[in-house]
Design a protein around this motif. Structure first.
Motif, short mmCIF file in Angstrom:
data_model
loop_
_atom_site.label_atom_id
_atom_site.label_comp_id
_atom_site.label_asym_id
_atom_site.label_seq_id
_atom_site.Cartn_x
_atom_site.Cartn_y
_atom_site.Cartn_z
N TRP A 7 0.81 -1.21 0.00
CA TRP A 7 0.00 0.00 0.00
C TRP A 7 0.84 1.26 0.00
O TRP A 7 0.39 2.31 -0.40
N SER A 8 2.07 1.19 0.46
CA SER A 8 2.89 2.39 0.53
C SER A 8 3.28 2.89 -0.85
O SER A 8 3.75 4.01 -0.98
N SER A 10 1.13 3.36 -3.27
CA SER A 10 -0.04 3.97 -3.89
C SER A 10 0.06 5.49 -3.79
O SER A 10 -0.05 6.07 -2.70
N ASP A 11 0.27 6.13 -4.91
CA ASP A 11 0.45 7.58 -4.94
C ASP A 11 -0.79 8.34 -4.47
O ASP A 11 -0.68 9.39 -3.83
N SER A 12 -1.97 7.84 -4.78
CA SER A 12 -3.18 8.56 -4.39
C SER A 12 -3.37 8.56 -2.88
O SER A 12 -3.85 9.54 -2.30
N LEU A 13 -2.98 7.49 -2.20
CA LEU A 13 -3.09 7.46 -0.74
C LEU A 13 -2.08 8.39 -0.09
O LEU A 13 -2.38 9.07 0.89
N ILE A 14 -0.88 8.43 -0.65
CA ILE A 14 0.14 9.37 -0.15
C ILE A 14 -0.32 10.80 -0.37
O ILE A 14 -0.17 11.66 0.50
N TYR A 15 -0.93 11.09 -1.53
CA TYR A 15 -1.45 12.42 -1.82
C TYR A 15 -2.52 12.81 -0.81
O TYR A 15 -2.54 13.94 -0.32
N VAL A 17 -2.82 11.77 2.27
CA VAL A 17 -2.16 12.04 3.56
C VAL A 17 -1.49 13.41 3.55
O VAL A 17 -1.60 14.17 4.52
N VAL A 18 -0.83 13.76 2.46
CA VAL A 18 -0.15 15.06 2.37
C VAL A 18 -1.15 16.21 2.39
O VAL A 18 -0.98 17.20 3.12
N SER A 21 -2.67 16.54 5.83
CA SER A 21 -1.72 17.15 6.75
C SER A 21 -1.64 18.66 6.55
O SER A 21 -1.62 19.42 7.53
#
Length: 129
Positions: A7-8, A10-15, A17-18, A21
């Motif tokens: 899962w780490s 996955s760019d959309s999940l990181i986006y 979170v950013v 934040s």
């Protein structure tokens, strides 16, 4: 046989979170500034420039929250249902709690958008005076 999903990557999940934040940092800063001004009895928004800044920031972060929530929703749905034309299994059968938490985070992202939209409406009312 244990199913494993990375899962780490996955760019959309990181986006999401950013963006979340950045929205939290902006919201806490606005809360502290507004709270201290209310405690002192002064105006919360002192100048039109500050009102415009709040309006633009609310709009930008609101649209970013919608785009982040929508992107994460697509990934969540794909991992929940699998891909029909490829042999990709339903990851959420083995990662159920994670998928449920991810779906809840998407709902909260869309709720945050609604709050930022309400704040934008209040900024417009303030600027129209």
């Amino acid at each position: 046989f244990q199913l494993h999903a990375v899962w780490s990557l996955s760019d959309s999940l990181i986006y999401l979170v950013v963006v979340t934040s950045a929205t939290v940092i902006y919201s806490v800063l606005q809360l502290v500034l507004s709270g201290t001004r209310l405690m002192r009895g002064s105006q919360v928004v002192r100048t039109r420039t500050q009102a415009w800044f709040c309006f633009v920031a609310d709009q930008l972060l609101g649209y970013a929250m919608v785009s982040g929530g929508s992107a994460a929703l697509g990934v969540t749905n794909m991992n929940r249902t699998g891909i029909r034309h490829m042999p990709l299994p339903n990851f959420c059968k083995s990662l159920g709690f994670f998928c449920d938490h991810l779906a809840i985070s998407v709902v909260f992202a869309l709720f945050a958008f609604l709050l930022l939209a309400a704040s934008s409406v209040l900024d417009v009312l303030l600027l129209s005076r």
